[in-house]
Design an enzyme around this catalytic site. Structure first.
Site, short mmCIF file in Angstrom:
data_model
loop_
_atom_site.label_atom_id
_atom_site.label_comp_id
_atom_site.label_asym_id
_atom_site.label_seq_id
_atom_site.Cartn_x
_atom_site.Cartn_y
_atom_site.Cartn_z
N VAL A 108 17.38 -116.48 12.94
CA VAL A 108 16.68 -117.72 13.28
C VAL A 108 15.27 -117.38 13.76
O VAL A 108 15.07 -116.66 14.73
CB VAL A 108 17.43 -118.51 14.36
CG1 VAL A 108 16.67 -119.80 14.70
CG2 VAL A 108 18.84 -118.84 13.89
N LYS A 109 14.32 -117.93 13.05
CA LYS A 109 12.90 -117.66 13.33
C LYS A 109 12.36 -118.74 14.26
O LYS A 109 12.40 -119.93 13.95
CB LYS A 109 12.13 -117.65 12.00
CG LYS A 109 10.78 -116.96 12.02
CD LYS A 109 10.26 -116.90 10.59
CE LYS A 109 8.91 -116.22 10.50
NZ LYS A 109 8.41 -116.23 9.11
N VAL A 110 11.87 -118.32 15.43
CA VAL A 110 11.50 -119.24 16.51
C VAL A 110 10.04 -118.99 16.93
O VAL A 110 9.64 -117.83 17.06
CB VAL A 110 12.43 -119.04 17.72
CG1 VAL A 110 12.07 -119.99 18.85
CG2 VAL A 110 13.89 -119.22 17.31
#
Length: 219
Positions: free
Chosen positions: A87-89
């Site tokens: 998950v890219k945050v």
């Protein structure tokens, strides 16, 4: 050093995978839009397809929310797509909170839009799997992006952080070489920059001579 390809183009991902050196993929909403991929269901299916091509590699899928609760909900949905999803945050306050939450749940994360050592420190303390400094964009504003990579690598080694430095916004082949020199754990680059590593005029000349000599020996 791991090689990720920064694209949503399936043909380019397949070509990079066929080289035998690809370890993962990074994508973002801009890259999806560039490929004409629209609508939530189409985007989610596209992530699944990428995972099927790059078996075993980490695939960064970016949230588009900016509040903690929304990022957590969106990130859980992305992570549920496939075990390879990371998950890219974004590097914002609620993003760091979300990374800490995902870390506690055992969900891999990639903290993106990192431009300073302080931001990299926060991401590592929150438990990010990867942190993505955008070296090309730093170069654009007359700042040495590769120097930041070197400082991050040194800091993480000094404190024993497990977060991996993922050099992003790679613009050309020398960016890859320079990141390798300073110990980046990962680079994510367009296919053209990766293919550029093959190129050297002496290789071309040497192969041409070998083939010419072989041809002579057969006549």
């Amino acid at each position: 050093m791991k090689f990720f390809i920064d694209t949503a183009n399936l043909d380019q991902i397949r070509e990079a995978q066929a080289l035998g050196v690809l370890n993962g993929v990074t994508t973002n909403p801009s890259l999806m839009a560039k490929e004409g991929i629209k609508g939530e269901e189409n985007i989610l299916q596209h992530y699944k397809t990428i995972c099927e091509i790059v078996k075993g590699g980490d695939i960064s899928a970016e949230v588009i929310s900016t509040t903690f609760n929304e990022m957590v909900a969106e990130g859980k949905k992305l992570a549920a797509l496939h075990p390879q999803i990371v998950v890219k945050v974004p590097m914002i306050k609620d993003g760091i909170k979300a990374i800490k939450h995902f870390t506690e749940l055992g969900i891999k994360t990639n903290c993106t839009l990192v431009f300073s050592l302080g931001q990299a420190l926060l991401a590592a303390k929150a438990g990010a799997t990867y942190v993505s400094p955008f070296i090309g964009r730093l170069d654009d504003v007359s700042t040495d992006g590769v120097s930041l990579i070197a400082e991050m690598v040194a800091m993480y080694q000094f404190y024993g952080f497990k977060t991996q430095v993922l050099a992003a916004s790679i613009r050309h082949t020398m960016h890859i070489i320079d990141c390798a020199k300073v110990g980046a754990d990962v680079i994510t680059a367009p296919l053209s920059a990766i293919l550029g590593l093959f190129n050297h005029p002496l290789t071309d000349l040497g192969l041409e001579k070998f083939l010419a000599d072989y041809k002579k020996s057969q006549s």
